[in-house]
Design a protein around this motif. Structure first.
Motif, short mmCIF file in Angstrom:
data_model
loop_
_atom_site.label_atom_id
_atom_site.label_comp_id
_atom_site.label_asym_id
_atom_site.label_seq_id
_atom_site.Cartn_x
_atom_site.Cartn_y
_atom_site.Cartn_z
N GLU A 26 0.82 -1.22 0.00
CA GLU A 26 0.00 0.00 0.00
C GLU A 26 0.86 1.27 0.00
O GLU A 26 0.68 2.18 0.80
CB GLU A 26 -0.96 0.01 1.20
N ARG A 40 0.16 6.70 -1.41
CA ARG A 40 -0.70 6.36 -0.28
C ARG A 40 -0.02 6.73 1.05
O ARG A 40 1.18 7.00 1.08
CB ARG A 40 -1.07 4.88 -0.34
N PRO A 41 -0.79 6.77 2.15
CA PRO A 41 -0.23 7.28 3.41
C PRO A 41 1.07 6.61 3.86
O PRO A 41 1.99 7.30 4.29
CB PRO A 41 -1.36 7.04 4.41
N TYR A 42 1.16 5.27 3.75
CA TYR A 42 2.40 4.64 4.22
C TYR A 42 3.58 5.03 3.32
O TYR A 42 4.68 5.32 3.80
CB TYR A 42 2.27 3.12 4.27
N TYR A 44 3.77 7.78 1.59
CA TYR A 44 4.06 9.20 1.81
C TYR A 44 4.80 9.40 3.12
O TYR A 44 5.63 10.31 3.26
CB TYR A 44 2.78 10.04 1.80
N GLY A 45 4.54 8.52 4.10
CA GLY A 45 5.29 8.58 5.35
C GLY A 45 6.77 8.37 5.13
O GLY A 45 7.61 9.01 5.78
N GLU A 48 8.02 11.63 3.65
CA GLU A 48 8.10 12.68 4.68
C GLU A 48 9.37 12.55 5.51
O GLU A 48 10.03 13.54 5.83
CB GLU A 48 6.88 12.61 5.61
N HIS A 288 9.36 5.69 9.48
CA HIS A 288 8.44 6.49 10.29
C HIS A 288 7.72 5.61 11.31
O HIS A 288 7.17 6.10 12.28
CB HIS A 288 7.44 7.26 9.44
#
Length: 470
Positions: A26, A40-42, A44-45, A48, A288
């Motif tokens: 994901e 997706r969030p993971y 993008y983490g 970041e 992260h």
């Protein structure tokens, strides 16, 4: 009957494994326009954390963050002939806006040398204004004909630094500082990728630069990936945009410039460098989520993992608490393994009775019971060991799969076999480089015999690193 693997094995089909991992972990999806991606969030983490680590190093080097428009007048790009020629095939051009045809088409930024130089020419008046060190975090658009998520997309995220200096030497040294102390330090000590720092050949140089410094990483299949670049622009853009300053001798002089950047391509490099048939493996310094604390089942276990999570966070560890006992434990464990979280701490009713937890390490593999009360002291040591292991594996792979050769044919054979070749640049030269290009093999960079960056393209003893690439 054996269960089908979650991911296509690397040895069977490396590109399919890569795409499977991005989907199953994901990390990203394809966007609605060909060549774009949804991070997706993971995933993008991960980006970041890359931003945070890079931004700190960039600021330590003296640069300040700013932001410039993504729309650039088309006429700006034509001012530096080599630059526009280099980017022409990749440009996205807007011809209509507000329901009307624009008087002048605008380009969606492929990179910002031109627009930033327009403002540098306004901001720089005197030697007292130099050096001017600017960085921006932004998106860029380069119309990609053969897209691959994270590696080559029509829109991607990056940072781009742009600087102006009073002398050639100051600009040269600053480009080298970014190359070594910002990019090299981050990629080796945080990403855990043993990149080669080198100099691009004239053929591979950034359009409009007089020198390009590169960082090349070997991926799991032996191909090379350009992880980042730092460019000496000389005075090419300064002359095109009339960026001059009044020197201490009261003379008008053109500035000397650099530009440099890394992008979300590093996420792709992370996947292909450290991933295995069970999924991603994230270096602890980057992660992260360094530790996921999992309740196997039961209310008491849920309470304990929440308490432990708070204790580990207070100890400075980046922790996620997984207390979703309504989802089967095996499924959750596989999901976290796919995502490459360095450590799982698993706690169930039996563990509570014994005062222990099961410690599962993603990078070396394996599980062992540990005392719950010892975890806050133990985990930092475990994370350091696993960080070191990934870097060691990256270095050992590159060294084992790099051959010293003396002919063009041997270089091509080494690359075709899934490795890199080192060959004296004096023996290869531009003609040999062109012949290798016909076989989809490129000179990734030039290095000195001692592994350092050569001072010039034709420095004595310079070696060419040759490989297939992404």
């Amino acid at each position: 009957m054996a269960k089908a693997p979650v991911l296509t094995p690397q040895a069977e089909d490396f590109p399919r494994w890569y795409q499977d991992l991005i989907n199953k972990a994901e990390l990203a999806d394809n966007g609605p326009v060909r060549g774009t991606m949804v991070i997706r969030p993971y995933g993008y983490g991960l980006w970041e954390r890359m931003q945070q680590e890079m931004d700190a190093r960039i600021k330590e080097a003296g640069a300040q963050n700013a932001y410039f428009p993504m729309f650039i007048p088309q006429s700006y790009l034509t001012r530096e002939a080599e630059h526009v020629e280099g980017f022409a095939p990749e440009l996205a051009v807007v011809t209509h806006g507000g329901g009307k045809q624009l008087e002048e088409p605008v380009v969606v930024r492929p990179t910002s040398e031109t627009i930033i130089n327009d403002y540098f020419s306004k901001w720089v008046q005197s030697y007292r204004d130099l050096p001017l060190l600017i960085n921006q975090w932004a998106n860029v658009v380069r119309w990609e004909m053969r897209p691959r998520v994270f590696l080559r997309t029509s829109e991607f995220l990056w940072q781009e630094g742009h600087t102006a200096h009073a002398t050639y030497e100051d600009a040269r040294d600053y480009a080298a500082r970014i190359h070594r102390d910002v990019y090299g330090d981050f990629m080796v000590n945080v990403l855990g990728i043993d990149v080669v720092l080198g100099r691009k050949t004239p053929k591979e140089r950034f359009a409009g630069a007089i020198n390009t410094l590169t960082l090349e990483g070997m991926m799991g299949d032996g191909k090379a990936l350009q992880m980042g670049t730092s460019h000496e622009l000389g005075q090419n853009f300064a002359k095109a945009f009339h960026t001059q300053y009044l020197s201490k001798d009261s003379k008008q002089e053109y500035v000397w410039q650099t530009s440099w950047g890394v992008s979300t391509r590093m996420v792709g490099g992370l996947i292909m460098s450290h991933g295995d048939d069970n999924g991603l493996r994230v270096p602890p310094r980057l992660a992260h989520v360094q530790v996921v604390v999992m309740a196997i089942k039961g209310d008491e276990a849920v309470a304990k993992v929440r308490e432990l999570g708070d204790r580990l966070k207070a100890a400075g560890i980046r922790v996620h608490v997984d207390d979703r006992v309504d989802i089967p434990f095996g499924r959750r464990a596989v999901d976290w393994e796919l995502k490459g979280v360095p450590v799982r701490v698993e706690i169930g009713p039996r563990d509570l009775e014994a005062g222990t937890a099961m410690l599962a390490r993603r990078i070396p593999g394996g599980k062992e019971p540990v005392q719950i009360d010892a975890l806050a002291d133990l985990l930092p040591k475990v994370l350091d060991e696993d960080q070191a292991q990934l870097l060691r594996e990256s270095r050992e792979r590159r060294e084992a799969r790099t051959s010293d050769v003396s002919t063009l044919e041997e270089a091509a054979e080494a690359a075709a076999a899934g490795g890199w070749a080192r060959i004296p640049w004096a023996d290869l030269g531009p003609e040999g480089e062109a012949k290798l290009g016909e076989q989809a093999v490129t000179v990734r960079c030039l290095v000195a015999e001692d592994g350092s960056v050569p001072e010039s393209d034709d420095a004595p003893g310079t070696l060419a690193i040759v490989a297939r690439s992404y």
